[in-house]
Design an enzyme around this catalytic site. Structure first.
Site, PDB file in Angstrom:
ATOM      1  CD  GLU A 123       3.036  -1.524  10.776  1.00 21.75           C
ATOM      2  OE1 GLU A 123       3.511  -2.667  10.771  1.00 21.75           O
ATOM      3  OE2 GLU A 123       3.157  -0.737   9.816  1.00 21.75           O
ATOM      4  CB  ALA A 134      11.122  -1.934   8.180  1.00 22.65           C
ATOM      5  CG  HIS A 207       3.203  -7.181   9.085  1.00 25.25           C
ATOM      6  ND1 HIS A 207       3.739  -7.576  10.292  1.00 25.25           N
ATOM      7  CD2 HIS A 207       3.547  -5.866   8.945  1.00 25.25           C
ATOM      8  CE1 HIS A 207       4.368  -6.558  10.851  1.00 25.25           C
ATOM      9  NE2 HIS A 207       4.268  -5.521  10.055  1.00 25.25           N
ATOM     10  CB  ALA A 211       7.447  -7.681  12.899  1.00 26.13           C
ATOM     11  CG  ASP A 238       5.817  -9.531  -0.711  1.00 29.30           C
ATOM     12  OD1 ASP A 238       5.756 -10.563   0.002  1.00 29.30           O
ATOM     13  OD2 ASP A 238       6.565  -8.574  -0.442  1.00 29.30           O
ATOM     14  CG  HIS A 241       6.905  -9.256   3.486  1.00 27.13           C
ATOM     15  ND1 HIS A 241       7.120  -8.528   2.341  1.00 27.13           N
ATOM     16  CD2 HIS A 241       7.216  -8.433   4.519  1.00 27.13           C
ATOM     17  CE1 HIS A 241       7.527  -7.308   2.664  1.00 27.13           C
ATOM     18  NE2 HIS A 241       7.595  -7.228   3.981  1.00 27.13           N
ATOM     19  CG  ASP A 262       3.872  -3.498   5.231  1.00 33.32           C
ATOM     20  OD1 ASP A 262       3.748  -2.287   5.534  1.00 33.32           O
ATOM     21  OD2 ASP A 262       4.678  -4.260   5.810  1.00 33.32           O
ATOM     22  CG  LEU A 295      11.899  -8.495   3.347  1.00 29.73           C
ATOM     23  CD1 LEU A 295      10.974  -9.704   3.496  1.00 29.73           C
ATOM     24  CD2 LEU A 295      11.847  -7.957   1.921  1.00 29.73           C
TER      25      LEU A 295
END
EC number: 3.5.1.25
Length: 371
Positions: A123, A134, A207, A211, A238, A241, A262, A295
């Site tokens: 990633e 992040a 994800h 992003a 979760d 996110h 993640d 996050l």
């Protein structure tokens, strides 16, 4: 290894059976009759979970190298993950080399009570510095030669790229031709960039929603490209996110949407400070964030992801596919993610409240108390 036989409501590709499953390292056979699992009180037996995006757990981060990945594989096994991709961060070359060297060793040798490490999810660093999320700011453009060098250290099963970066569109085709699953992520690219990347061989989205350029009715963005055209995409369920409404939108639009954690070093740990690559992150109230509030990965485990999906209204069979079978299919793994004769005996046993009772990894029962 002697065969084990367990009984319950067994989820097979043909549907639920009430009966028995026998296995050693691989499934020997399944006997039973078609049944509605809601009509009896037996346990559920479903495929082991497959997580294609794991940064850490048990206080350890993949980027540490060394034995960190083994501790991470153990804690996720305790939550039903039977195979996984250890996931790197955007970082200087020497940090990535350190992590991939350790991942490669873990691929070759699975320890006791550990999830099977199938390879790496790279990633970054081939992402857009304007959409780091992040990730530390070590983003750079990719070259085929560099990716091929990294592949000598560990199998690169998934690689995240921002397709709008100069030279990346052609690289997407080259990497796809080499058998890698190229995902679009950490991107400021447009809808058109996303469509072009898919046409060049990109297979999924990293994800989803996070992003990447968002959906607007006049500028559909990368989210719009995914919702309109993707067969596969990963999503973090979760409930921090991604809003439940957005999850439901994605479930309707993307046929084989699958779930990832993640997860970070903070997974399974008390509130406090942890490392995520070269970042210090803080766990508080179930979330993991950078000092500015961004996050920064999660503390999610896939057993909780399954319960979250059921809580959103999915039936158990559909939720199971999204934490196991679809991810296996995405990687072309016909011997995992399904309960059929000849497949690896990767399975979990759940009680009626969907709490884990047992985990078997390649036929070996995992000690759920092993730290």
């Amino acid at each position: 290894m002697s065969d084990v036989t367990i009984q319950g409501n067994i989820l097979t590709p043909a549907g639920w059976l009430s009966g028995a499953i026998s296995f050693g390292e691989r499934i020997a056979g399944i006997q039973g009759a078609a049944a509605d699992p809601q009509l009896n009180g037996d346990d559920y037996i479903i495929p082991g979970f497959i997580d294609l995006h794991v940064h850490g757990g048990a206080g350890k981060d993949v980027m540490e190298g060394g034995d960190a990945v083994h501790a991470i594989a153990r804690i996720h096994a305790r939550h039903g993950t039977t195979s996984m991709l250890a996931t790197t961060m955007t970082a200087p070359p020497e940090d990535i080399d350190l992590a991939l060297t350790a991942i490669g060793k873990a691929v070759r040798q699975r320890g006791k009570n550990e999830a099977r490490v199938l390879g790496a999810h790279l990633e970054g660093p081939y992402i857009n510095s304007g959409k780091l999320g992040a990730q530390p700011n070590f983003a750079r453009a990719a070259t085929l030669a560099e990716v091929q060098r990294l592949e000598t250290m560990a199998p690169l099963r998934v690689i995240t790229v921002a397709p709008e970066i100069a030279g990346h569109l052609g690289l997407v085709r080259e990497l796809a031709d080499e058998g890698m699953r190229v995902q679009i992520g950490h991107t400021l690219g447009s809808y058109e960039d996303g469509v072009a990347a898919l046409e060049h061989g990109a297979a999924g989205f990293t994800h989803l929603f996070n992003a990447m350029s968002g959906l607007h009715h006049r500028e559909p963005g990368m989210v719009g490209a995914a919702l309109a055209h993707a067969e596969y995409a990963e999503l973090i369920p979760d409930l921090l996110h991604v809003h439940p409404g957005a999850i439901k939108t994605a479930l309707r639009a993307i046929p084989r949407l699958y779930c990832v954690t993640d997860s970070t070093a903070a997974t399974g740990m008390p509130d406090g400070e942890y490392m995520l690559g070269r970042h210090t992150v803080h766990k508080c109230m179930g979330g993991v964030r950078l000092p500015d509030g961004t996050l920064a990965g999660s503390t999610l485990t896939l057993d909780q992801a399954l319960r979250n999906l059921v809580g959103l209204g999915l039936d158990l069979a559909d939720a199971s596919a999204r934490v196991s079978t679809h991810a296996a299919d995405y990687l072309g793994l016909q011997e995992r993610g399904r309960l059929v004769a000849g497949a690896y005996a990767d399975l979990v046993v759940l009680d009626r409240d969907l709490k884990l009772k047992a985990v078997y990894i390649e036929g070996e029962r995992c000690d759920l108390n092993d730290a």
